[in-house]
Design an enzyme around this catalytic site. Structure first.
Site, short mmCIF file in Angstrom:
data_model
loop_
_atom_site.label_atom_id
_atom_site.label_comp_id
_atom_site.label_asym_id
_atom_site.label_seq_id
_atom_site.Cartn_x
_atom_site.Cartn_y
_atom_site.Cartn_z
N GLU A 192 -46.02 10.27 12.54
CA GLU A 192 -46.79 10.58 11.34
C GLU A 192 -46.57 9.57 10.21
O GLU A 192 -45.98 9.88 9.18
CB GLU A 192 -46.48 12.00 10.85
CG GLU A 192 -46.95 13.06 11.82
CD GLU A 192 -46.87 14.48 11.27
OE1 GLU A 192 -46.18 14.70 10.26
OE2 GLU A 192 -47.51 15.38 11.86
N GLU A 223 -49.20 17.34 18.72
CA GLU A 223 -48.43 18.51 18.27
C GLU A 223 -49.41 19.58 17.83
O GLU A 223 -50.45 19.27 17.25
CB GLU A 223 -47.57 18.19 17.03
CG GLU A 223 -46.55 17.10 17.21
CD GLU A 223 -45.77 16.84 15.91
OE1 GLU A 223 -45.84 17.65 14.96
OE2 GLU A 223 -45.08 15.81 15.86
N ARG A 251 -35.92 12.27 6.44
CA ARG A 251 -36.48 11.31 7.41
C ARG A 251 -37.55 10.50 6.69
O ARG A 251 -37.86 10.77 5.53
CB ARG A 251 -37.07 12.04 8.62
CG ARG A 251 -38.16 13.03 8.29
CD ARG A 251 -38.72 13.70 9.55
NE ARG A 251 -39.61 14.80 9.18
CZ ARG A 251 -40.27 15.55 10.04
NH1 ARG A 251 -40.16 15.32 11.33
NH2 ARG A 251 -41.05 16.53 9.64
N GLN A 275 -35.42 25.32 11.16
CA GLN A 275 -34.94 26.45 11.97
C GLN A 275 -35.93 27.60 12.03
O GLN A 275 -35.89 28.41 12.94
CB GLN A 275 -33.60 26.95 11.43
CG GLN A 275 -32.46 25.98 11.67
CD GLN A 275 -31.26 26.33 10.83
OE1 GLN A 275 -31.35 26.38 9.61
NE2 GLN A 275 -30.13 26.57 11.47
N TYR A 276 -36.80 27.71 11.01
CA TYR A 276 -37.73 28.83 10.96
C TYR A 276 -39.07 28.56 11.68
O TYR A 276 -39.93 29.41 11.73
CB TYR A 276 -38.04 29.18 9.51
CG TYR A 276 -37.02 30.08 8.85
CD1 TYR A 276 -37.20 31.46 8.84
CD2 TYR A 276 -35.88 29.55 8.26
CE1 TYR A 276 -36.27 32.29 8.25
CE2 TYR A 276 -34.95 30.36 7.67
CZ TYR A 276 -35.14 31.74 7.65
OH TYR A 276 -34.22 32.56 7.07
C1 GLA Z 1 -44.84 17.41 11.80
C2 GLA Z 1 -43.79 16.53 12.46
C3 GLA Z 1 -42.87 17.27 13.37
C4 GLA Z 1 -42.51 18.60 12.79
C5 GLA Z 1 -43.76 19.40 12.52
C6 GLA Z 1 -43.49 20.81 12.01
O1 GLA Z 1 -46.02 17.44 12.44
O2 GLA Z 1 -44.38 15.46 13.17
O3 GLA Z 1 -41.71 16.46 13.55
O4 GLA Z 1 -41.78 18.41 11.61
O5 GLA Z 1 -44.49 18.73 11.54
O6 GLA Z 1 -44.68 21.50 11.77
#
Ligand code: GLA
Length: 681
Positions: free
Chosen positions: A172, A321, A133, A370-371
């Protein structure tokens, strides 16, 4: 002044102090628990079960869509938003509102296959292949056109959906691209800034190493090993480019969106790939992704990152998040200890978050993560951490009314400057001089002793603070110095840390030596800086201790300037030389600390700075490891106490307070390990 422009002016003055309540929708709770939900990865028949479990955990918001471009637009120009509408509608039935992510951090395969130029190019000229990505170029015109299109189509469909409360742009923001278009834009940016190549050559002092340019197009584009003036301008260009990347999507969304829908993006704590203040100038609220920085939860560092994020807009923010006990990207993904997930959630609220969202709701069937920690497993049944998060959700529901309209208020500010951080990182001089760690060396005792600290940009309004600390304000141009001088002259107490004032806005050395344009106000300057890898004794009236990593010899040139501390015998250069200078200026003071001092000595000095300025702790005599947070507003005062220790603690309150979690009132509280109390005056 006409009334309309007066209103605009008043709003502009007041807005930094106003709150960003969790949403602008009065029917949504003021404090929200949430999770990242990826309905596109699951059959629709399973959504209702997922949403029911969310509702049972008191989850009131989901973030949806931020990686779903290939589901929204499976082939070019063929849009499918029905599934998203169903997901939003079903969430509403479960009293869960939605933040929509624009999916631009994950361009689909058809896009990068057809428009190769949209793929990011790294510093060494390697173009990304499709996959993973964030493989796009942030400057590419075609990518922006496609991003605008998908954002606009989403906004046309959901901009007035009453269950969509806000937008997250992309995900991000991180890496710049070094593709030919980005380079051409950088050259145009430089030309606009410097107007003539001679002016650029002068400001960058390019006679050094035969760097003189005949034309803007000759200027290389690099991220390190270059003239620091070039590196600095590249970072500023990158900041402006992420800002215009945001504006591109905002211009697609805003015309179709209900004004109550906010627009933000999710940031990454101390990450300094670009200037967050620049990017946030076009966003409505700040939001960040709170993952602990090391293998173990350091609540001081984590709290500072909340304060940093609150400073982007100087108002309440979102945790977009956070980790449900563990992540999958560290070398050893140890879990938070049982109880610490709740501890972290309440710390976020204490520092001014109005929402805490977990990443992610449910384990992915396949894919790179997945983890990762989740709230429910692959089978949709609760993971062990679910019940702890459920408790948090129930507590948010209980305390929301009291917290509504409140935010943290500080009498102490720490200045954080991206220009200065970059300037130090370009030429560290000591590998141990990490500007964030140095900022934290000042922040920690300030936070522990005053219990409330704002972290702000150098151009923030300062007159509301009793103490302002600039830990390593390496880049200090005249205008910034004028701002600080005005602060001291109106009675403020300004403390400067080592490396302050070395450079001007072009990264050239200030001709006065350090602290540059503050030399006159201080009545003293730095005669020489030294990198250290050993302890150097330091002593004075306030106590004694050691310096390490960095020490500057100072000289007082004004009779009013006092030498507060001196170095003891060490390498000969430092022996007996001044280490801390201070001058009273009317009611205010300016203090220059020329060394990275040990924590004990920093504690003592901090106590003198706060006492002199009349800054008192919110709650006195609190045991070590118990954090005090206060939110006030709307005539309310709410205290949040968090025991970060593994042993119980008792706190005597300033008076009788209502216990919002357990009911009743008390003048003291007992906190179990990782215990939390939420109290109202
Ligand atoms: C980042 C991303 C999320 C995910 C988390 C996993 O913060 O924004 O998409 O990948 O990490 O910790």
């Amino acid at each position: 002044m006409r009334f309309a422009s007066f209103v605009v002016a008043v709003v502009a003055i007041l807005s930094p102090l106003t709150l960003a309540q969790a949403t602008n929708y009065s029917d949504m709770p003021p404090v929200l628990l949430g999770a990242s939900w990826y309905p596109e990865q699951w059959p629709e028949s399973q959504w209702d079960t997922d949403l029911s479990r969310m509702e049972a955990a008191h989850i009131h918001v989901v973030r949806v869509g931020e990686f779903a471009w290939s589901t929204m637009e499976p082939t070019e120009g063929q849009y499918n938003f029905d599934w998203l509408e169903h997901a939003i509608d079903l969430a509403a039935k479960h009293h869960i509102c939605v933040v929509l992510g624009t999916p631009t951090a994950g361009p689909p395969a058809w896009l990068t296959e057809k428009y190769l130029e949209t793929l990011r190019v790294d510093e060494n000229g390697m173009r990304d292949e499709h996959g993973n990505r964030q493989q796009f170029s942030f400057a590419d015109a075609k990518y922006r056109e496609l991003a605008h299109d998908i954002a606009e189509r989403m906004a046309e469909r959901f901009g007035h959906n009453p269950n969509v409360v806000g937008w997250q742009l992309d995900n991000e923001y991180a890496n710049p691209s070094f593709d030919p278009e980005a380079k051409a834009q950088f050259h145009a940016w430089l030309k606009k800034k410097y107007r003539t190549i001679d002016n650029l050559n002068y400001q960058w002092a390019t006679a050094y190493w035969s760097q003189t340019y005949n034309d803007f197009d000759q200027i290389p584009v690099r991220e390190d090993n270059e003239n620091p003036a070039l590196l600095l301008d590249w970072k500023r260009f990158v900041s402006d480019t992420w800002k215009s990347y945001s504006e591109n999507q905002i211009s697609a969304i805003r015309p179709h969106a209900d004004p109550r829908q906010f627009i933000t993006t999710n940031t990454m704590g101390w990450f300094d790939g670009f200037d967050e203040y620049t990017v946030h100038s076009v966003l409505d609220i700040a939001a960040w992704d709170d993952y602990i920085d090391s293998d173990h939860y350091d609540y001081i560092d984590n709290g500072a990152r909340h304060d940093l994020t609150r400073g982007f807009k100087q108002k309440n923010f979102w945790v977009m998040e956070t980790e449900p006990a563990f992540v999958d990207w560290r070398s050893t993904n140890t879990p938070l200890l049982k109880g610490q997930v709740r501890d972290m959630a309440w710390q976020a609220i204490g520092h001014g978050a109005d929402t805490v969202e977990y990443w992610q709701w449910r384990a992915n069937r396949n894919g790179q993560e997945q983890y990762h920690g989740v709230l429910v497993g692959i089978d949709g049944n609760p993971a062990p951490v679910y019940s702890e998060v459920q408790q948090v959700g129930a507590e948010f529901d209980k305390t929301g009314a009291a917290l509504e309209g409140t935010s943290p208020h500080s009498e102490v500010a720490v200045i954080q400057s991206y220009d200065s951080r970059w300037a130090i990182e370009f030429q560290q001089h000591s590998a141990k001089f990490d500007p964030v760690k140095e900022l934290l060396a000042f922040y920690k005792p300030l936070r522990e002793q005053s219990q409330a600290v704002d972290i702000v940009s150098p151009d923030a309004r300062l007159d509301r603070y009793k103490v302002v600390v600039a830990p390593a304000l390496n880049m200090l141009p005249q205008a910034m110095a004028d701002h600080l001088i005005a602060y001291v002259k109106q009675g403020g107490h300004l403390v400067l840390g080592p490396r302050t004032g070395l450079k001007d806005e072009y990264s050239a050395l200030n001709p006065q030596r350090q602290p540059g344009p503050l030399v006159n106000l201080l009545g003293g300057s730095v005669t020489q800086f030294y990198a250290l890898d050993y302890d150097v004794p330091v002593s004075g009236a306030e106590g004694s201790g050691t310096a390490n990593i960095w020490a500057e010899t100072l000289e007082a040139t004004n009779p009013e300037t006092k030498v507060l501390m001196r170095y003891g015998a060490s390498n000969g250069w430092l022996d007996g030389q001044p280490a801390v200078l201070e001058r009273e200026v009317g009611e205010g003071t300016i203090t220059y600390v020329g060394a990275w001092l040990d924590p004990e000595l920093m504690n003592k000095l901090t106590a003198t700075w706060l006492e002199r300025a009349g800054v008192k702790p919110i709650v006195a005599n609190v045991p070590d490891g118990v954090e005090v947070c206060e939110r006030t507003g709307d005539g309310k005062t709410v205290l949040i106490l968090i025991n970060h220790n593994t042993t119980p603690a008792q706190v005597t309150l300033p008076g009788e307070m209502t216990d919002l979690l357990h009911g009743g009132s008390a003048a003291s509280v007992d906190l179990e390990k990782y215990g939390v109390a939420v109290l109202e005056k």
